[in-house]
Design a protein around this motif. Structure first.
Motif, PDB file in Angstrom:
ATOM      1  N   GLY A 182      19.065  13.391  -5.883  1.00  0.00           N
ATOM      2  CA  GLY A 182      18.628  12.795  -4.630  1.00  0.00           C
ATOM      3  C   GLY A 182      17.284  12.099  -4.682  1.00  0.00           C
ATOM      4  N   SER A 192      19.346   8.888  -5.217  1.00  0.00           N
ATOM      5  CA  SER A 192      19.800   8.362  -3.931  1.00  0.00           C
ATOM      6  C   SER A 192      19.638   6.852  -3.878  1.00  0.00           C
ATOM      7  N   HIS A 241      19.857   5.368   2.490  1.00  0.00           N
ATOM      8  CA  HIS A 241      20.006   6.399   1.477  1.00  0.00           C
ATOM      9  C   HIS A 241      19.360   7.677   1.982  1.00  0.00           C
ATOM     10  N   LYS A 242      19.842   8.803   1.501  1.00  0.00           N
ATOM     11  CA  LYS A 242      19.288  10.095   1.883  1.00  0.00           C
ATOM     12  C   LYS A 242      18.608  10.677   0.668  1.00  0.00           C
ATOM     13  N   CYS A 243      17.291  10.567   0.640  1.00  0.00           N
ATOM     14  CA  CYS A 243      16.554  10.957  -0.548  1.00  0.00           C
ATOM     15  C   CYS A 243      16.105  12.404  -0.497  1.00  0.00           C
TER      16      CYS A 243
END
Length: 241
Positions: free
Chosen positions: A58, A108, A235-237
């Motif tokens: 991620g 991510s 995006h989900k970092c």
């Protein structure tokens, strides 16, 4: 403890990167040089695996040459990062390493900055290999569904450091090809070259530390650009600690 040790190892690699990227030619027929480069790249691949284990999936993956490797950042836009920079590498040699790196890091989002060493006239001029390698990198990210941002290499700062070893004409060709490939892939792009260029096409005074690598001030400006860019990328970092 683990992060402190990893930081020391990364800093050691960055120091070695400076030596490789500023004092050595890039001709593969030079056996000693080729050995030094490949040993460094293999070492970097191991360090990247350590980063991936320490950080986890991620993170934002920064990938490229010594311009990336020299960034001593722990986070970006509130997200953890993994630095996958390889000093001295050019696009044809980077491309085969990317799938394994992306698989190991599960990022991510990806930021790609490579092409400066493709503008070194001391290595063979092969634009087909450059185009194919760059396209392979974008194709891999696209197939995995990972957003990727292309960054054009910054301009050379005339009369400073090692800039005289590189060809502005070849760098201009790199930039032109990158814009075309990015447009074909509908990839997001940060035109660092245009941002830091003066009217003559060379870098504005103070942009670089050695004619090629970004100065501290320019790195901070670039970081701000990346922060704005990543804020617009879905995006989900992994949040920075």
């Amino acid at each position: 403890m683990q992060r402190s040790f990893l930081s020391r190892v990364v800093n050691l690699c960055i120091s070695f990167a400076a030596v490789l990227s500023t004092s050595l030619p890039l001709r593969a027929e030079d056996a000693d040089l080729w050995t030094a480069l490949t040993v460094h790249w293999d070492l970097r691949q191991s360090i990247i695996s350590l980063q991936a284990d320490a950080v986890g999936p991620g993170a934002i993956l920064l990938i490229g040459d010594s311009l990336i490797e020299s960034f001593a950042w722990d986070d970006l836009s509130g997200c953890r990062i993994i630095n996958a920079g390889f000093a001295g590498i050019w696009t044809e040699k980077l491309a085969p390493r990317v799938p394994a790196i992306v698989k190991a890091t599960s990022p991510s989002a990806i930021v790609l900055l490579v092409g400066t060493n493709d503008a070194d006239p001391r290595k063979p001029e092969d634009w087909q290999a450059f185009t194919s390698g760059y396209t392979e990198i974008l194709d891999d990210a696209e197939q995995r569904g990972i957003p990727i941002t292309v960054v054009t290499p910054p301009p050379f700062e005339a009369g400073k450091g090692v800039a005289s070893l590189y060809s502005k004409d070849r760098l201009d060709n790199v930039i032109r090809i990158l814009h075309g490939i990015s447009a074909n892939h509908k990839a997001r792009i940060i035109d660092l070259n245009s941002k830091f260029s003066g009217d003559d096409g060379y870098a504005l005074n103070g942009t670089t530390a050695d004619g090629i690598h970004l100065s501290g001030k320019a790195q901070n400006q670039f970081r701000e650009m990346l922060t704005d860019e990543l804020a617009a990328v879905p995006h989900k970092c992994l949040a920075a600690k």
